[in-house]
Design a protein around this motif. Sequence first.
Motif, PDB file in Angstrom:
ATOM      1  N   ALA A 204     -47.052  42.042 -28.455  1.00 58.84           N
ATOM      2  CA  ALA A 204     -47.413  42.136 -27.117  1.00 58.84           C
ATOM      3  C   ALA A 204     -48.932  42.353 -26.850  1.00 58.84           C
ATOM      4  CB  ALA A 204     -46.544  43.493 -26.596  1.00 58.84           C
ATOM      5  N   THR A 205     -49.605  42.938 -27.862  1.00 60.00           N
ATOM      6  CA  THR A 205     -50.864  43.184 -27.534  1.00 60.00           C
ATOM      7  C   THR A 205     -51.705  41.655 -27.907  1.00 60.00           C
ATOM      8  OG1 THR A 205     -51.419  43.746 -29.975  1.00 60.00           O
ATOM      9  CG2 THR A 205     -50.636  45.632 -28.273  1.00 60.00           C
ATOM     10  N   ALA A 206     -51.081  40.923 -28.581  1.00 62.75           N
ATOM     11  CA  ALA A 206     -52.063  39.668 -29.070  1.00 62.75           C
ATOM     12  C   ALA A 206     -51.369  38.275 -28.682  1.00 62.75           C
ATOM     13  CB  ALA A 206     -51.661  39.600 -30.565  1.00 62.75           C
ATOM     14  N   CYS A 207     -49.995  38.473 -28.012  1.00 60.85           N
ATOM     15  CA  CYS A 207     -49.390  37.180 -27.500  1.00 60.85           C
ATOM     16  C   CYS A 207     -48.251  37.685 -26.668  1.00 60.85           C
ATOM     17  CB  CYS A 207     -49.069  36.146 -28.359  1.00 60.85           C
ATOM     18  SG  CYS A 207     -48.195  36.634 -29.958  1.00 60.85           S
ATOM     19  N   ASP A 208     -48.356  37.690 -25.298  1.00 57.75           N
ATOM     20  CA  ASP A 208     -47.382  38.591 -24.594  1.00 57.75           C
ATOM     21  C   ASP A 208     -46.011  37.639 -24.244  1.00 57.75           C
ATOM     22  OD1 ASP A 208     -48.481  36.452 -22.870  1.00 57.75           O
ATOM     23  OD2 ASP A 208     -49.275  37.891 -21.493  1.00 57.75           O
ATOM     24  N   ASP A 209     -46.056  36.440 -24.897  1.00 58.18           N
ATOM     25  CA  ASP A 209     -44.866  35.631 -24.722  1.00 58.18           C
ATOM     26  C   ASP A 209     -43.946  35.421 -26.123  1.00 58.18           C
ATOM     27  OD1 ASP A 209     -46.850  34.498 -26.150  1.00 58.18           O
ATOM     28  OD2 ASP A 209     -46.263  32.212 -25.430  1.00 58.18           O
ATOM     29  N   ALA A 210     -44.263  36.535 -26.870  1.00 65.40           N
ATOM     30  CA  ALA A 210     -43.872  36.378 -28.233  1.00 65.40           C
ATOM     31  C   ALA A 210     -42.151  36.979 -28.224  1.00 65.40           C
ATOM     32  CB  ALA A 210     -44.419  37.401 -29.200  1.00 65.40           C
ATOM     33  N   ARG A 211     -41.426  36.468 -29.209  1.00 63.29           N
ATOM     34  CA  ARG A 211     -40.088  36.853 -28.870  1.00 63.29           C
ATOM     35  C   ARG A 211     -39.678  37.335 -30.431  1.00 63.29           C
ATOM     36  NH1 ARG A 211     -37.126  35.003 -24.815  1.00 63.29           N
ATOM     37  NH2 ARG A 211     -35.128  35.326 -25.823  1.00 63.29           N
ATOM     38  N   VAL A 212     -38.684  38.397 -30.407  1.00 64.30           N
ATOM     39  CA  VAL A 212     -38.807  39.186 -32.087  1.00 64.30           C
ATOM     40  C   VAL A 212     -37.253  39.416 -32.184  1.00 64.30           C
ATOM     41  CG1 VAL A 212     -39.303  41.244 -33.086  1.00 64.30           C
ATOM     42  CG2 VAL A 212     -41.157  40.400 -31.441  1.00 64.30           C
ATOM     43  N   LEU A 213     -36.657  39.203 -33.149  1.00 63.12           N
ATOM     44  CA  LEU A 213     -35.371  39.490 -33.702  1.00 63.12           C
ATOM     45  C   LEU A 213     -35.577  40.145 -34.770  1.00 63.12           C
ATOM     46  CD1 LEU A 213     -32.247  38.929 -33.503  1.00 63.12           C
ATOM     47  CD2 LEU A 213     -32.419  37.120 -34.904  1.00 63.12           C
ATOM     48  N   TYR A 214     -34.748  41.475 -34.538  1.00 64.07           N
ATOM     49  CA  TYR A 214     -34.859  42.569 -35.592  1.00 64.07           C
ATOM     50  C   TYR A 214     -33.299  42.504 -36.228  1.00 64.07           C
ATOM     51  CZ  TYR A 214     -38.891  44.854 -33.442  1.00 64.07           C
ATOM     52  OH  TYR A 214     -40.116  45.091 -33.016  1.00 64.07           O
TER      53      TYR A 214
ATOM     54  N   SER B   6     -37.617  40.203 -24.365  1.00 67.27           N
ATOM     55  CA  SER B   6     -38.398  39.445 -25.777  1.00 67.27           C
ATOM     56  C   SER B   6     -38.018  40.073 -26.855  1.00 67.27           C
ATOM     57  CB  SER B   6     -39.574  40.004 -25.540  1.00 67.27           C
ATOM     58  OG  SER B   6     -40.065  41.273 -25.910  1.00 67.27           O
ATOM     59  N   THR B   7     -36.973  40.819 -27.082  1.00 72.82           N
ATOM     60  CA  THR B   7     -36.321  41.461 -28.470  1.00 72.82           C
ATOM     61  C   THR B   7     -34.855  41.370 -28.276  1.00 72.82           C
ATOM     62  OG1 THR B   7     -36.214  43.883 -27.609  1.00 72.82           O
ATOM     63  CG2 THR B   7     -38.229  43.057 -28.549  1.00 72.82           C
ATOM     64  N   ALA B   8     -34.324  41.130 -29.405  1.00 71.76           N
ATOM     65  CA  ALA B   8     -33.010  41.232 -29.761  1.00 71.76           C
ATOM     66  C   ALA B   8     -32.472  41.914 -31.026  1.00 71.76           C
ATOM     67  CB  ALA B   8     -32.332  39.791 -29.550  1.00 71.76           C
ATOM     68  N   VAL B   9     -31.524  42.424 -31.350  1.00 76.77           N
ATOM     69  CA  VAL B   9     -31.215  43.066 -32.649  1.00 76.77           C
ATOM     70  C   VAL B   9     -29.773  42.585 -33.011  1.00 76.77           C
ATOM     71  CG1 VAL B   9     -30.584  45.365 -33.525  1.00 76.77           C
ATOM     72  CG2 VAL B   9     -32.149  45.249 -31.548  1.00 76.77           C
ATOM     73  N   LEU B  10     -29.751  42.452 -34.406  1.00 79.79           N
ATOM     74  CA  LEU B  10     -28.627  41.630 -35.031  1.00 79.79           C
ATOM     75  C   LEU B  10     -28.281  42.534 -36.196  1.00 79.79           C
ATOM     76  CD1 LEU B  10     -26.505  39.282 -35.675  1.00 79.79           C
ATOM     77  CD2 LEU B  10     -28.383  38.277 -37.189  1.00 79.79           C
TER      78      LEU B  10
ATOM     79  N   ASP C 149     -26.928  31.606 -38.706  1.00 83.50           N
ATOM     80  CA  ASP C 149     -25.957  30.933 -37.713  1.00 83.50           C
ATOM     81  C   ASP C 149     -25.223  31.812 -36.764  1.00 83.50           C
ATOM     82  OD1 ASP C 149     -26.002  28.483 -39.369  1.00 83.50           O
ATOM     83  OD2 ASP C 149     -24.361  28.699 -40.593  1.00 83.50           O
ATOM     84  N   ASP C 150     -25.675  33.231 -36.565  1.00 87.84           N
ATOM     85  CA  ASP C 150     -25.150  33.967 -35.814  1.00 87.84           C
ATOM     86  C   ASP C 150     -25.485  33.530 -34.359  1.00 87.84           C
ATOM     87  OD1 ASP C 150     -25.243  36.759 -34.175  1.00 87.84           O
ATOM     88  OD2 ASP C 150     -24.067  37.055 -35.926  1.00 87.84           O
ATOM     89  N   PRO C 151     -24.824  33.658 -33.433  1.00 92.67           N
ATOM     90  CA  PRO C 151     -25.134  33.454 -31.913  1.00 92.67           C
ATOM     91  C   PRO C 151     -26.542  34.194 -31.250  1.00 92.67           C
ATOM     92  CG  PRO C 151     -22.775  33.453 -32.119  1.00 92.67           C
ATOM     93  CD  PRO C 151     -23.359  34.151 -33.579  1.00 92.67           C
ATOM     94  N   VAL C 152     -26.622  35.322 -31.904  1.00 96.97           N
ATOM     95  CA  VAL C 152     -27.581  36.001 -31.493  1.00 96.97           C
ATOM     96  C   VAL C 152     -28.979  35.519 -31.822  1.00 96.97           C
ATOM     97  CG1 VAL C 152     -28.937  38.354 -31.700  1.00 96.97           C
ATOM     98  CG2 VAL C 152     -26.383  38.286 -31.395  1.00 96.97           C
TER      99      VAL C 152
ATOM    100  N   ARG D 263     -29.418  32.260 -32.667  1.00 98.36           N
ATOM    101  CA  ARG D 263     -29.372  30.802 -32.074  1.00 98.36           C
ATOM    102  C   ARG D 263     -29.864  30.824 -30.674  1.00 98.36           C
ATOM    103  NH1 ARG D 263     -30.102  26.963 -35.843  1.00 98.36           N
ATOM    104  NH2 ARG D 263     -28.702  27.127 -37.461  1.00 98.36           N
ATOM    105  N   THR D 264     -29.488  31.923 -29.915  1.00 98.02           N
ATOM    106  CA  THR D 264     -29.873  32.270 -28.480  1.00 98.02           C
ATOM    107  C   THR D 264     -31.055  32.600 -28.497  1.00 98.02           C
ATOM    108  OG1 THR D 264     -27.476  32.675 -28.067  1.00 98.02           O
ATOM    109  CG2 THR D 264     -29.259  33.484 -26.544  1.00 98.02           C
ATOM    110  N   HIS D 265     -31.679  33.640 -29.358  1.00 97.32           N
ATOM    111  CA  HIS D 265     -32.910  34.292 -29.047  1.00 97.32           C
ATOM    112  C   HIS D 265     -33.996  33.477 -29.854  1.00 97.32           C
ATOM    113  CE1 HIS D 265     -35.120  38.010 -27.813  1.00 97.32           C
ATOM    114  NE2 HIS D 265     -35.856  38.033 -28.862  1.00 97.32           N
ATOM    115  N   LEU D 266     -34.083  32.569 -30.871  1.00 98.28           N
ATOM    116  CA  LEU D 266     -34.982  31.988 -31.479  1.00 98.28           C
ATOM    117  C   LEU D 266     -34.857  30.479 -31.572  1.00 98.28           C
ATOM    118  CD1 LEU D 266     -35.498  34.500 -34.677  1.00 98.28           C
ATOM    119  CD2 LEU D 266     -36.742  34.411 -32.530  1.00 98.28           C
ATOM    120  N   ASP D 267     -35.718  29.761 -31.570  1.00106.88           N
ATOM    121  CA  ASP D 267     -35.404  28.226 -31.604  1.00106.88           C
ATOM    122  C   ASP D 267     -36.150  28.117 -32.914  1.00106.88           C
ATOM    123  OD1 ASP D 267     -35.638  25.763 -31.264  1.00106.88           O
ATOM    124  OD2 ASP D 267     -37.105  25.366 -29.687  1.00106.88           O
TER     125      ASP D 267
END
Length: 261
Positions: free
Chosen positions: A81-91, A111-115, A127-130, A132-136
Motif C-alpha cells: 500500500a505504501t508502494a503501489c496502492d492498486d496491489a492485490r494480495v492473497l494470503y 485488496s486482500t483475500a485469505v485462503l 484452482d481454488d475459486p478464491v 481465480r477470483t482475486h488474482l489474474d
Amino acid sequence: MTSPSVARVYDYYLGGSHNFEADRAFAEKVLDALPEMAAVAQANRAFLRRTVHHLCAHGIRQFLDLGSGIPTVGNVHEVAATACDDARVLYVDHDPIAVAHSRALLDGDPSTAVLAADLTDPRRVLDDPVTRTHLDLSRPVAVLLVSVLHFVPDEADPAGIIAAYAGAAAPGSHVVVSHASDEGGLSGASRAQNLYNRDRSPNRMRMRDTEEVAALLGDLELVEPGVVRIPLWRPESPVGPEAQRYPGLAAVARHAGQPGI
C-alpha cells in the motif's frame, strides 16, 4: 491452542500479540538456543519489505503469499500500500488459527483475500475459486515463499512445488524466497533446528545451504545479487561483516519472458 504453531511462534518473534502460552514457551526455548532469532525474524521482515517495494517499482501488482502466517505489522498488503496502492494480495496458510486471525484482521479490505490451503498442493491453491477470483494469473504475480520452505521436507519436492507455481504464472512473474540456513557456522542455528525437530514442535525444519536454495529455483532466472544472506539482498544501508554468518538466505528469481529488472 495447547500446541505451538509455526505461524504464532513467528508472530511472537516479531513482537506480535496473536500467540498463546504454548507458542511463547516454545519460542523462548528457541531464543535460548539462538538469541539472534528475534533479530533474524525482523531482518526477514525487512527483506520482505525491500522485495515488495522492488517488485512494485517494476510493475508487479499481484502477490501470492504462501505460508503467510498471521498478518502482523509490516505484512505484504501494508507494505504494498505504501508502494503501489492498486496491489492485490492473497494470503494462503493451512493453520486454521492463522487463517481465522487473518480473516478477522483483513475483513473489509477488498485488496486482500485469505485462503485456507496447504502450499505443498499447488493445484489445490491455484484452482481454488478464491485464487481465480482475486488474482489474474495471466498477468505477472509475485509468489512469496518467505521463511516457509525450511518447513517443507525434501520428500515433498519443494523444487517441484516452486516450479508448479512459477509455471502457472505469466512470464514476468517472480518468486521470492527466504530460507533458514546453518551455513554460517552459528552453533545456535543447529540447536534451534533440533528444537523444531523434536516432539510437539510446530513443524520439522530442514535447513539448506546456498547451493541447495539455488537448486530449488530450478530454471528461474536469479535477480542480482542471487542467493545471499538475508541482510545482503539489496540492503538500503551498509551491512557489517557479521552478515556473512547470518543464519538465513534470500533470493528473488524471475519467470523468463520479459527483460530482467
